[in-house]
Scaffold this active site. Structure first.
Site, short mmCIF file in Angstrom:
data_model
loop_
_atom_site.label_atom_id
_atom_site.label_comp_id
_atom_site.label_asym_id
_atom_site.label_seq_id
_atom_site.Cartn_x
_atom_site.Cartn_y
_atom_site.Cartn_z
N ASP A 386 -2.22 11.06 0.92
CA ASP A 386 -1.25 11.29 0.08
C ASP A 386 0.40 11.33 1.04
O ASP A 386 0.55 11.95 1.83
CB ASP A 386 -1.39 12.90 -0.20
N ILE A 387 1.17 10.34 -0.10
CA ILE A 387 2.68 10.37 0.62
C ILE A 387 3.26 11.78 0.25
O ILE A 387 3.44 12.31 -0.66
CB ILE A 387 3.37 9.65 -0.25
N GLU A 429 0.46 9.00 -5.96
CA GLU A 429 1.00 8.85 -4.59
C GLU A 429 -0.12 8.86 -3.85
O GLU A 429 0.08 9.19 -2.44
CB GLU A 429 2.26 9.71 -4.19
#
Length: 512
Positions: A386-387, A429
């Site tokens: 996950d960004i 994301e």
């Protein structure tokens, strides 16, 4: 009376051979039919010469018409042999010097006969004999006459042997066909024996009397059982005008005819199409040959001039009065259709922005990898990513800036992970990686390398730098996991643990 009977018989023979010549040679393009037409033409000249000889009123006329016969007579035996070779799939032996060898002695016979007055190699002497009220020219045989006779015997023996070999291997109607061809190939021996022994001492040319019914039977046999009728049936299906490659084969899968379009398709196979057995022509493509013989419609891919080309292969039976006489093979260029299908599949399976597998495709690949790893007791690890603070990126740079980050992140995944690893975008994301044959410790090591790579990478949007980090959760396949979703959930739990502990870090599910 005898002269009239023989003359009528020979005249009918000339007309018969004229019909076969027109029907086989002029109206057809296959080598079988052309060879039969050429054979008919040579026998037509031979019989016409003999007809004129026995009806001539002087010795000089008889001698002249005897010479005319040799414009056809020497060549019937090699053409008879060629038909047998083509029909039994031995056409390859006629290439190059093969055809020269077949015609060498007949050509020499033709020359020796026309120049016989200079050397007397073919006929050493001739005289006129009055028999039963008619004049018959008796020719004393020279040494080359026996050479030509031995050649004819050898050619006929080869024909008989070829037909016999196929007769032994054939069944049903095919066996009936070769039984008939065997009989036809044996009958000419009788004329040779009668001529050599000169039965009755009257000098009658028994070959001229025996060959017409033989060739008639031969023509009827081949017409009834194979190529002449099926060519007509195929051509009625717009054989020549079709843009698709069409190839006509007999029941033994020997090429009988083909259209111009099929030549291009065979160049795709790095082969040259000709009237030969398919097993020989496409021996380097066993899958293609099996598809044709099994009559299974299939699409094959070939590299042509460095480009992928796709050809669809279909096989249709050709029947004559409910009897199978051959097959019509259709080749169709379906390159555009197949590439469109691939594009549609790729669109359905690919995330449009990043070019990675979308969530659906990633799940399908994951389930296959999960089952394979369970079956073969292999290691399998999943990384959920996950960004960090991606919403802030969108707030600061807008959605276009966010798209730059997502594409840049996908590019880094391609650089760090192996080509055998399965990578996908599974959320806005969120990304995931399936690492085959990898335990959780090795997967965490690779995840840490990737985390550092992301943290050090400076992305740019409208000349403004964007720095990001990533949180990663790692899980490994264990015996108690029932399906791929359980493994994904375990990696997802590890990802949330990484976020709770401060983000920009890697957490392995079984490592704590």
């Amino acid at each position: 009376m005898i002269t009239k009977c023989i003359s009528i018989y020979l005249f009918i023979g000339v007309m018969l051979f004229s019909f076969i010549f027109v029907n086989s040679f002029v109206r057809s393009k296959s080598s079988y039919a052309r060879a039969l037409g050429a054979l008919s033409l040579t026998l037509q000249v031979y019989l016409l010469g003999y007809l004129m000889e026995i009806n001539s009123g002087s010795v000089s006329e008889m001698y002249f018409w005897n010479q005319v016969q040799y414009f056809g007579l020497p060549f019937f035996s090699p053409l008879w042999l060629i038909i047998a070779m083509l029909y039994t799939g031995r056409g390859k032996y006629l290439k190059g010097f093969g055809s020269v060898i077949v015609f060498a002695i007949p050509v020499m016979t033709f020359v020796f006969r026309l120049t016989n007055n200079w050397h007397h190699l073919y006929y050493s002497n001739f005289q006129i004999q009055h028999v039963m009220g008619i004049d018959i020219m008796l020719l004393t045989k020279g040494p080359w006459y026996y050479v030509q006779t031995l050649y004819i015997m050898f050619a006929l023996l080869l024909c008989t042997w070829f037909y016999f070999q196929h007769y032994r291997k054939s069944v049903g109607d095919e066996k009936t066909l070769f039984r008939l061809l065997l009989l036809i190939s044996i009958i000419p021996y009788l004329s040779l024996v009668l001529i050599v022994l000169n039965i009755g001492g009257v000098g009658i040319d028994y070959t001229a009397l025996i060959l017409p019914p033989c060739v008639l039977l031969f023509n009827l046999a081949l017409t009834r059982y194979n190529f002449l009728d099926i060519k007509v049936l195929a051509r009625e299906r717009v054989f020549e005008e079709s843009v698709e490659g069409l190839i006509l084969v007999n029941r033994m899968y020997c090429v009988v005819d083909f259209n111009a379009a099929s030549v291009a398709f065979f160049s795709w196979f790095n082969a040259q199409i000709e009237e030969e057995q398919l097993e020989i022509l496409i021996k380097n493509h066993p899958d293609l040959l099996k598809s044709i013989k099994d009559a299974v419609a299939q699409v094959f891919c070939f590299i042509v001039a460095g480009e992928e080309r796709y050809v669809s292969v279909q096989v249709r039976e050709v029947n004559n009065k409910k009897v199978l006489v051959g097959h019509l093979i259709k080749f169709e260029d379906v390159t555009e259709r197949e590439k469109l299908k691939q594009r549609l599949i790729k669109t359905a399976n690919t995330d449009e922005l990043t070019g990675l597998n979308n969530r659906r495709k990633f799940g399908e690949c994951g389930k296959e990898a999960f089952l394979r790893a369970r079956r073969y007791h292999e290691n399998l690890s999943v990384l959920m990513m996950d960004i960090d603070y991606f919403k802030k990126v969108n707030d600061s740079f807008g959605h276009q800036g966010g798209d730059v980050v997502l594409r840049g992140f996908a590019d880094l995944l391609a650089v760090v992970f192996r080509k055998t690893d399965i990578v996908g975008r599974v959320g806005g994301e969120e990304f995931a990686v399936i690492m085959l044959n990898t335990d959780v410790r090795s997967a965490c090591e690779k995840a840490e390398i990737f985390r550092k790579t992301v943290a050090e990478k400076k992305l740019t949007f409208v000349e403004k730098p964007i720095m990001i980090t990533v949180s990663i959760g790692v899980a490994e396949l264990t015996e108690e996991m029932s399906d791929f979703e359980v493994l994904m959930n375990r990696a997802d739990d590890a990802l949330y643990a990484a976020k709770r502990s401060g983000r920009n870090r890697v957490v392995g599910a079984s490592l704590g």
